[in-house]
Design an enzyme around this catalytic site. Structure first.
Site, PDB file in Angstrom:
ATOM      1  N   ASP A  50       0.842  -1.193   0.000  1.00  0.00           N
ATOM      2  CA  ASP A  50       0.000   0.000   0.000  1.00  0.00           C
ATOM      3  C   ASP A  50       0.876   1.242   0.000  1.00  0.00           C
ATOM      4  O   ASP A  50       1.717   1.420   0.882  1.00  0.00           O
ATOM      5  CB  ASP A  50      -0.901  -0.009   1.241  1.00  0.00           C
ATOM      6  N   TYR A  55       2.535  10.047  -0.402  1.00  0.00           N
ATOM      7  CA  TYR A  55       3.657   9.566   0.410  1.00  0.00           C
ATOM      8  C   TYR A  55       5.002   9.912  -0.230  1.00  0.00           C
ATOM      9  O   TYR A  55       6.037   9.849   0.447  1.00  0.00           O
ATOM     10  CB  TYR A  55       3.595   8.050   0.596  1.00  0.00           C
ATOM     11  N   LYS A  80      -3.031   5.931  -4.041  1.00  0.00           N
ATOM     12  CA  LYS A  80      -4.155   6.815  -3.707  1.00  0.00           C
ATOM     13  C   LYS A  80      -3.996   8.180  -4.378  1.00  0.00           C
ATOM     14  O   LYS A  80      -2.875   8.689  -4.495  1.00  0.00           O
ATOM     15  CB  LYS A  80      -4.238   7.007  -2.183  1.00  0.00           C
ATOM     16  N   HIS A 111      -7.815   9.454  -1.575  1.00  0.00           N
ATOM     17  CA  HIS A 111      -7.107   9.409  -0.290  1.00  0.00           C
ATOM     18  C   HIS A 111      -7.905  10.048   0.853  1.00  0.00           C
ATOM     19  O   HIS A 111      -7.930   9.548   1.977  1.00  0.00           O
ATOM     20  CB  HIS A 111      -5.750  10.087  -0.428  1.00  0.00           C
TER      21      HIS A 111
END
Length: 264
Positions: A50, A55, A80, A111
């Site tokens: 994931d 990120y 996401k 997200h």
């Protein structure tokens, strides 16, 4: 879907495939640490990774995926869409696919609700991407049931997954039931960060099974059919988390841990 040294990871059916119930989270993993952590996770037997555009580590995840020599179809990959990328869905997806060195995602999530709104127009773009084969399953993260219902009403299509914070103190059977009534799998993040690992029901189960408190919490998720994605950049912790598949909590232990919510 795992190597011979670890138990098979159970999966749950979602619209568009099957999702391994124990995955590897990469939030806050950066640079070489992220690539090495994902590579270690894949080597140890994880087959669910994931990540998220937000990120900033999709390229590192992609390098690990492409260098481990594992068939792409054997790894369930999630990323996401940032909430401020509404209107840029396709461009963001194309960039994610390139960074992840793949021609499709197994799961693509919104997200957060853009501008704190359900945003059916964003969801409609997700449905298009899925129908074109760029994504096998689509879902959301941090959405309320009311927001999910707005998406269903607008498009006729429920998310396959809602990724939300989940831990024993967050346990809400009614919330789980509401998702399941709509055919939605709940995926829990921050399972350990939100948990008092010294709580007696958890500690007692750990003693009884000769495992760690963290393994008990992850096993609790698995037995509730809540997908769980613990994160770590330490190989020993990554392997420890996978050990949650090696034992089973009793009904009494599950009920005692469920009871932590009422005490929180």
């Amino acid at each position: 879907m795992t190597d011979s040294t670890h138990p098979q990871t159970p999966t749950l059916e979602i619209r568009g495939g099957r999702i391994p119930v124990l995955g590897f989270g990469t939030w806050q993993a950066e640079g070489d640490d992220a690539e090495l952590a994902v590579s270690a996770a894949l080597q140890l037997g994880y087959r669910h990774v994931d990540t998220a555009t937000g990120y900033g580590n999709e390229a590192q995840v992609g390098r690990a995926l492409s260098t481990r020599g594992i068939d792409r179809d054997d790894v369930f990959v999630t990323t996401k869409l940032p909430p401020d990328h509404g209107g840029r869905e396709r461009r963001t997806l194309t960039e994610s696919l390139s960074a992840l060195t793949t021609d499709h995602l197994d799961l693509w999530l919104v997200h957060w609700p853009p501008n704190k709104q359900a945003s059916p127009e964003v969801w409609a773009e997700f449905i298009k991407a899925r129908d074109e084969g760029l994504v096998r399953a689509i879902g959301v993260s941090n959405y309320s049931i009311a927001q999910i219902d707005e998406l269903i009403e607008a498009t006729g299509e429920a998310p396959a997954v809602n990724q939300i914070p989940y831990s024993p103190v967050d346990h809400d059977p009614d919330l789980l039931a509401a998702h399941r009534e709509r055919g939605i799998v709940v995926e829990g993040y921050s399972p350990l960060k939100r948990t008092d690992l010294d709580a007696e029901p958890i500690a007692a189960a750990a003693r009884a099974h000769g495992v760690t408190a963290a393994q008990v919490v992850l096993r609790w998720h698995v037995q509730h059919d809540v997908v769980v994605i613990p994160k770590s950049v330490r190989r020993e912790r990554i392997e420890e988390n996978l050990g949650a598949l090696s034992f089973e909590l009793t009904a009494e232990e599950m009920a005692a841990i469920d009871g932590l919510r009422s005490q929180s």
